[in-house]
Scaffold this active site. Sequence first.
Site, PDB file in Angstrom:
ATOM      1  N   SER A  33       0.860  -1.193   0.000  1.00 18.65           N
ATOM      2  CA  SER A  33       0.000   0.000   0.000  1.00 18.65           C
ATOM      3  C   SER A  33       0.892   1.238   0.000  1.00 18.65           C
ATOM      4  O   SER A  33       1.813   1.318  -0.824  1.00 18.65           O
ATOM      5  CB  SER A  33      -0.931  -0.043   1.216  1.00 18.65           C
ATOM      6  OG  SER A  33      -1.805   1.056   1.197  1.00 18.65           O
ATOM      7  N   HIS A  54      -2.323  -0.855  -3.517  1.00 22.40           N
ATOM      8  CA  HIS A  54      -3.389   0.155  -3.345  1.00 22.40           C
ATOM      9  C   HIS A  54      -2.998   1.414  -4.105  1.00 22.40           C
ATOM     10  O   HIS A  54      -1.904   1.923  -3.949  1.00 22.40           O
ATOM     11  CB  HIS A  54      -3.576   0.497  -1.872  1.00 22.40           C
ATOM     12  CG  HIS A  54      -4.020  -0.687  -1.054  1.00 22.40           C
ATOM     13  ND1 HIS A  54      -3.899  -0.711   0.319  1.00 22.40           N
ATOM     14  CD2 HIS A  54      -4.585  -1.854  -1.400  1.00 22.40           C
ATOM     15  CE1 HIS A  54      -4.384  -1.863   0.777  1.00 22.40           C
ATOM     16  NE2 HIS A  54      -4.799  -2.588  -0.262  1.00 22.40           N
ATOM     17  N   ASP A  67      -4.647  -4.774   5.697  1.00 24.64           N
ATOM     18  CA  ASP A  67      -5.024  -5.571   4.538  1.00 24.64           C
ATOM     19  C   ASP A  67      -3.970  -6.659   4.274  1.00 24.64           C
ATOM     20  O   ASP A  67      -2.787  -6.365   4.123  1.00 24.64           O
ATOM     21  CB  ASP A  67      -5.171  -4.644   3.316  1.00 24.64           C
ATOM     22  CG  ASP A  67      -5.765  -5.384   2.130  1.00 24.64           C
ATOM     23  OD1 ASP A  67      -6.423  -6.424   2.348  1.00 24.64           O
ATOM     24  OD2 ASP A  67      -5.585  -4.896   0.992  1.00 24.64           O
TER      25      ASP A  67
END
Lengths: 352, 764
Positions: A168, A195, A288
């Site tokens: 991310s 992400h 995540d």
Amino acid sequence: MIRLLVVEDSKTVQRALVAAFEADPELTVVGTAESGEEAVEAAKTLRPDLITMDINLPGMDGFDATRAIMSTCPVPIVIVTGRMNPKDSATLFRVMEAGALMVLAKPDPVGTPGYQASVDNLVHHLKLMAEIKVVRRIFPTGKAAPRPARPLTLPSAQPVKVVAIGASTGGPPLLRQILAELPATFPAAVVVVQHMAVGFTENFVHWLNRTSKLPVQLGTDGAQVSAGQVYVAPDHFHMEVTSAGRIMLTEAPPEHGVRPSVSVLFRSVAQSYGRHAMGVLLTGMGKDGALELKTIRGRGGITVAQDRESSMVFGMPGEAIEIDAAQHVLPPAAIIELLHRVTSKGANAATS
Amino acid sequence: MLDSEALLKELLATFEMEAREHLGELASLLLALERDPELTERRRLLESVFRRVHTLKGAAHAVNLPDVALACQRLEDVLAGLKRGDLALGLAEFDALHASINDLEQRLSRGLSAAGAVPSPSPRPEPPRPAPVVPAAPREDGEVAAARPSRPSAVPVAAPPAAPPPQQVPEPKPAQQHHVAARPQGDETVRVSARLLEELLLQSEELVSAKQSASVLHEELAALTGELALRQGERARALERARRGMKGGAGGEGALAALLEQSCQAERHTEGRLRLLEKSADKHLRSLQGMIDPLLEEMKKLQLLPCATVCDPFAKLVRDLARELGKEAEFTYQGGELEIDRRILAELKEPLLHLVRNTVDHGIESPARREAAGKPARGAIRIDIRLQDANRAELVLEDDGGGIDVARVKEAALRLEVAPAELLERMADQEALQLIFESGLSTSRSVGNVSGRGIGLAIVRDSLERLGGHVAVASTPGGGTLFRLVFPLSFARIRGLLVQVRGRDCVIPANNVEVSSRVAVADVKRVENRDTVLVNGEVVALVSLARILELERSAAAQEQSLSFVLLHAGEKRIAFAVDQVLGVQEILVKPLGRQLSRVRNVSGGTVLGNSKVVPVLNVADLFRSALAVEAPALPSPSPAGRPRPVSVLVAEDSITSRTLLKNILEAAGYQVRTAVDGADALSQLRAEPCDVVISDIEMPRMDGFQLTAAIRADSRLAALPVVLVTGLESRSDRERGIDVGASAYLVKSSFDQGNLVEVIQKLS
């Protein structure tokens, strides 16, 4: 109250951004800058909590400005830009290498139906980014990545067929570094969830391709996963790999507030490849993929989390370490080393 | 927090300024690129072009002008291609890029007017611009394709208009202010709309009236103090007498004397206080001046803009125009940093545009001819601006083209009968050249759509003269042409109301005009021997402007209604009847010149748009004149205007009364002489007669009765009207006055100004 510095060379866009930010009770714009030089100066004197940075600036551009700011008085910097031609992605991600946290899209035009939603999204991410503690970065002049002296002991000898990487905030430069160091003959497939603000994933793939020896592409539904190929999850879809070795894109609800999510990818990889899977969880905010990394580990796969020192945001890897999902906790160079070793070992094992 | 509509409006305004700036810069960047700089410089320029286009795209997107954003996107793609590849840009590619910029500009104007946010930045209509250059790619196909076969359409030109222009959209293309904030060096700058500046200037100019009224106040106080001071002698005499009375007299007389002394002292006291007041009024006036004058000076500086704002766009214009005509020309200028009043620059823009276009069209030869003449294929057009003195600047526009053929100028002048043949024959070349500024004269053999109609240069001369400047031309055949424009740096502009009186135009400063209107002749009422009209419920005197200006009364048909303008000067208001009101104009007042130090009713002259010289009326004078001749009824036929004002001789021994009478009568427009007693009056009258005599009765040496009798006895003066003014009202006095032949008898206690003036009017 989050104090913002808005760097943008178009007066019009600048005014629009300020209006959008000021409308939020938690944000306040303490300064604006129209050039890179002004931005560096303002970052020093105003000490904002967050900087939104345009890329194309007169004089010192967004890259130079970000670099200068990150090496003197580090502040979370977020790139706010319009859509770009994929061919011009280099500038965009270069700024991320200089230390910018993420890329976000400029809001929709004022007065259009999408305006409010786009502003809300932008503001939401800005608030998240403002919490990140950034460190002063020293940019090496040479490109000598130190390799760990001591080879790692490997717990398993299974050939790795699929390497799943989740990242991310702060991920793009790392992914680029990792992919650039993998040989063209890399014997496993690489599946990636990074992400990314909607609209920039294509730029991202394009940029990765410039240095990667392995071909990088957006994952397409039903595509056969093959070794030596890199698949990046596209905007708006979760990406899974089926046991038949095919990519499946789904529009299932977002997990951890994101889609594509690392969790979905890791879960499918654990399910489909078991002991032939490897999960790598890189820098990023939130959790995540952490739990699912443990799933990979539980099904006999190899699991790696990035170490605290090299992580821009030690959220996702930190969580994975916390729940004991990671067999290895490594800096990027060691991760690359490990990738080399498990696959060559795997390849050896496969041939023997 | 702004609602989105207000925000969008604000953004659009910001965007317009920003976009104009980008477009201006883009044009000059492309021109710089075309000068074929070395590689690193070219990279830098290309990078700047790319960045500007990208920024413009982002801005257009932010204000939801997808058409503009799309055009930017296409251009950006092309530029990105250029940036990535290391390619040589040819003339054709540059044509295409310039065309793209033109196209972008049009989209922008369309987009902005569609978005309803075009505060038309230049009030003057732009002269028609050349049609956008036709994309060059297909035309020079062979050459380009041969040169770079790998990239046949690397520069795919202005996108075809996405949608046909909905209607004939006017093209507000000013780029006038795009430099205000575009200069990074020096102090920090702030972008302010020109309209706001204009308003500020007007408002601060209004402060001048505050200064003026302070000055009037001071003057009046000074006059009053002066009058009191003049009475000093009188007062001293009175005091002395009173003291004497006190010593000798007793009872009532003594008390009266004491009273008199007291009142004299009170007056002296008052005089002292008045003097103080006058001093403080003077101080007040000075401090007002000290504040207002520098303020106005600074406000004027705010109007200054560098000349570069006018010159910059020419670079692109010259390039585009030359390409359209199959020529090559480069424009450069020097002195762009010189700062000049924005309004002057705006006035200069059009004449300069004409000159520059003319130069490209007629001056610069085709590349082939230039090379044959041993000149570089690319023509050079150059502007040099410098200060001539503290108030004037000089702009020289020079080219290295073919020059002007004097013989052809003379030929054309002869054809147009601008001057007689023998005069032309003898005329020096230099002088004959100036004939090109005559309207209709063109040496061009063909009338092109760029120039050649012979109107342009006349416009140039007119514009310059309207500014209070002038233009001259010099030329060397084969070597080029040089235009020299001289113009003022600042502007003495006022707004004036143009009116017509007896078929003649004149201008009244708009500051003094309260309202202009029409009134039915039947509604003109005669009150107290004057014509009056009712304006907003108030009765105002109506005076014929023609009569004031002593213009012949034409036998005009009686109209049902008449036009008038209501003027004010200080507190006074008078309506002046005119033939018609033509409208308000900005005018440049020019002084009358040294030959005419003072002309009654006229403060200066101005040149109108139609080159007519028109007088600017002096409102203060108009009022003076109106008060002098106000009596005769307006619509009724009156004797022709008076050749001279009525002269009055005032005989009065008291200085107070004398001054008072003099002031009253002068204010009413009379010419007043004074005499200290009857004997003085008589000797003055014998030396120079007058129209009316006003005399006190009690005077030393010769009293009023004796004076009247002496006048009646003098054969040359016998018919002279004599008005006796006295403090005594007794029937015997009155009868005695009539007996000696006085024309009228006024008692001081009962007289007021109107009464006196009325009597004099009846008598004179």
